[in-house]
Design a protein around this motif. Structure first.
Motif, short mmCIF file in Angstrom:
data_model
loop_
_atom_site.label_atom_id
_atom_site.label_comp_id
_atom_site.label_asym_id
_atom_site.label_seq_id
_atom_site.Cartn_x
_atom_site.Cartn_y
_atom_site.Cartn_z
N TRP A 387 3.82 -1.47 -3.32
CA TRP A 387 2.43 -2.52 -2.56
C TRP A 387 2.72 -1.81 -0.83
O TRP A 387 4.11 -1.42 -0.24
CB TRP A 387 3.26 -3.26 -3.03
CG TRP A 387 2.63 -4.80 -1.84
CD1 TRP A 387 1.16 -5.55 -2.02
CD2 TRP A 387 2.53 -4.69 -1.11
NE1 TRP A 387 0.87 -5.73 -1.40
CE2 TRP A 387 1.41 -6.00 -0.34
CE3 TRP A 387 3.52 -4.73 0.50
CZ2 TRP A 387 1.28 -6.99 1.16
CZ3 TRP A 387 3.64 -5.71 1.46
CH2 TRP A 387 2.59 -6.57 2.15
N ARG A 388 2.21 -1.38 -0.95
CA ARG A 388 1.87 -2.05 0.93
C ARG A 388 1.32 -1.91 2.00
O ARG A 388 0.03 -1.34 1.63
CB ARG A 388 1.95 0.45 0.79
CG ARG A 388 2.06 0.53 2.41
CD ARG A 388 1.95 2.42 2.60
NE ARG A 388 3.43 2.91 2.36
CZ ARG A 388 3.38 4.14 1.51
NH1 ARG A 388 2.17 5.16 1.89
NH2 ARG A 388 4.52 4.36 1.21
N GLN A 389 1.59 -2.66 2.59
CA GLN A 389 0.49 -3.30 3.66
C GLN A 389 -0.81 -4.14 2.74
O GLN A 389 -1.75 -3.57 3.63
CB GLN A 389 0.02 -2.85 4.65
CG GLN A 389 1.47 -2.02 5.75
CD GLN A 389 2.46 -3.42 6.14
OE1 GLN A 389 1.51 -3.50 7.07
NE2 GLN A 389 3.47 -3.30 6.33
N GLY A 390 -0.79 -4.73 1.92
CA GLY A 390 -2.02 -5.11 1.45
C GLY A 390 -2.47 -3.95 -0.47
O GLY A 390 -3.42 -4.59 -0.64
N ARG A 391 -2.18 -2.86 -0.38
CA ARG A 391 -3.22 -1.30 -0.72
C ARG A 391 -1.62 -1.80 -2.10
O ARG A 391 -0.81 -1.86 -1.57
CB ARG A 391 -3.26 -1.06 -0.09
CG ARG A 391 -2.53 0.33 0.49
CD ARG A 391 -3.86 1.23 1.52
NE ARG A 391 -2.96 1.64 1.67
CZ ARG A 391 -2.41 2.73 1.67
NH1 ARG A 391 -2.89 3.74 -0.12
NH2 ARG A 391 -1.85 4.04 1.76
N THR A 392 -1.96 -1.21 -3.18
CA THR A 392 -1.15 -0.80 -4.17
C THR A 392 -1.58 1.17 -4.58
O THR A 392 -2.36 1.12 -5.14
CB THR A 392 -1.41 -0.97 -5.22
OG1 THR A 392 -1.38 -3.02 -5.34
CG2 THR A 392 -0.67 -1.34 -6.87
N LEU A 393 0.00 1.83 -4.59
CA LEU A 393 -0.55 2.59 -3.94
C LEU A 393 0.68 3.56 -5.46
O LEU A 393 1.89 2.36 -5.83
CB LEU A 393 -0.05 3.89 -3.46
CG LEU A 393 1.01 3.58 -2.55
CD1 LEU A 393 1.30 5.39 -1.71
CD2 LEU A 393 0.50 2.41 -1.48
#
Length: 403
Positions: A387-393
């Protein structure tokens, strides 16, 4: 005539009742599993256990320990009294099992901790044989002994694969509970679970344990837990007491064993005579090169304030030239302070990457991540859902041993 007819009717009814009773008993007997010929009437599932006991039971040993006298620290000028104030030696006992023809025996560290003298007895032999501590890993509650005994006494047990065991399969425990030499109990593998603090210290180096309902009691420590092939899948180490404590109380249906695959990783070091500390064990295990804090530590208000997920592991630091840095994991740039239940204040990042899953396993604790990493072969990547600042990668990282 009436009397004769009454008697005849009673006789017919009795014969009919007897026939029904006989049919019920005989039909009930026919539903039981047939006994196997030539083995004393054993049933199939019984024969498997008996064969394992007869084949490998002599490889399970009784470990006796006499501890060294504990010295008392006295102020300068009073050293003369020290010998008179020493705590007397204590005797203890536990279990162990032979792993090779060289006389190496695996047991728990807590069985032989502080030992000044170690002896071993084999099944059916009253003689005590001298043994010595070769190596140990206290954070794993693991110790390796070597006994000076005739070769014909040594019956090595086969070390199995604890990664392949399944919940519900047979589990056989052998050992010496309460000093009762050579006792066998049987149950199932009740669970494969995250270590609840039953084995090892609080460093998280034993991420998972095998839970079993095979009876384990004081004296069983260090003995083997075997599967239906007679292979060792774990070392019986601890029980959960009715008070919720891990200790030396009577068995209440919840016992824990150290997985044998974890043990096998450190056998070469133990045979080399090493005493492994937590720092040494961590240093020699593949790592990502990050420090992490579970989001469960964060107050709910802080998570909501920064829009953080409810669960996961927040990255706090990323080591230079580490696998984590090469994969692009990001540390925080902003921090907050939280108060722990102990009263301590802890600085935590609030905008760093959060590890949500590792190879599809949801991460709520660092122990879960370690379990995934420790199962990797050299050069094998782990897939991280981040999770990175509201998005998922998704990032691929190859764990490495970092010096």
């Amino acid at each position: 005539m009436n009397l004769f007819r009454s008697f005849l009717g009673f006789l017919v009814l009795s014969l009919m009742a007897g026939a029904v009773l006989w049919w019920g008993i005989s039909s009930g007997q026919r539903t039981q599993a047939p006994a196997l010929p030539g083995d004393g009437g054993l049933l199939e599932y019984e024969r498997n256990t008996v064969e394992i006991v007869e084949r490998y039971g002599d490889g399970v040993v009784f470990v006796s320990v006499v501890t060294r006298p504990q010295e008392v620290q006295l102020p300068p000028g009073f050293e003369f009294f020290a010998p008179f104030l020493q705590a007397p030696p204590r005797e203890g006992a536990g279990s162990g099992f032979v792993i090779d023809q060289e006389g190496h025996i695996l047991t728990n560290h807590h069985v032989v901790e502080g030992a000044g003298r170690i002896t071993v007895k084999f099944h059916g032999d009253p003689k005590e044989y001298q043994a010595r501590l070769v190596g140990s890993a206290p954070p794993l509650d693991l110790a390796l002994l070597k006994v000076n005994a005739p070769r014909e006494k040594l019956v090595p047990l086969v070390l199995g694969d604890s990664d392949r065991i399944r919940v519900g399969q047979k589990a056989i425990a052998m050992g010496n509970p309460f000093g009762l030499e050579f006792t066998v109990t049987q149950g199932i593998v009740s669970a494969i679970r995250e270590n609840p603090g039953a084995i090892g210290d609080d460093s998280g180096l034993v991420p998972q344990v095998i839970q079993t309902d095979a009876a384990i009691n004081p004296g069983n420590s260090g003995g083997p837990l075997l599967n239906s092939r007679g292979e060792v899948i774990g070392i019986n180490t601890a029980i959960l007491t009715p008070t919720g404590q891990f200790g030396a109380a009577q068995f209440a249906g919840v016992g824990f064993a150290l997985p044998i695959n974890l043990v096998k990783q450190y056998l070469p070091d133990l045979k080399a005579g090493k005493t492994l500390t937590a720092a040494e064990i961590i240093r020699n295990r593949p790592r990502l090169g990050v420090s992490l804090i579970p989001l469960s530590v964060y107050p709910e208000s802080l998570r909501k304030q920064y829009g953080l997920p409810e669960t996961g592991l927040m990255v706090q630091e990323v080591e230079r030239n580490s696998p984590a840095q090469k994969a692009g994991l990001r540390p925080p740039t902003r921090y907050a302070y939280i108060q722990l239940p102990t009263g301590e204040t802890l600085q935590v990042g609030v905008d760093g990457d959060v590890l949500l899953k590792a190879d599809g396993v949801p991460l709520t604790s660092i122990a879960q991540l370690r379990q995934v990493l420790y199962g990797k072969k050299p050069g094998e990547a782990v897939s991280l859902e981040v999770w990175r600042q509201g998005r998922t990668l998704t990032l691929k990282v190859v764990p490495q041993v970092l010096r």
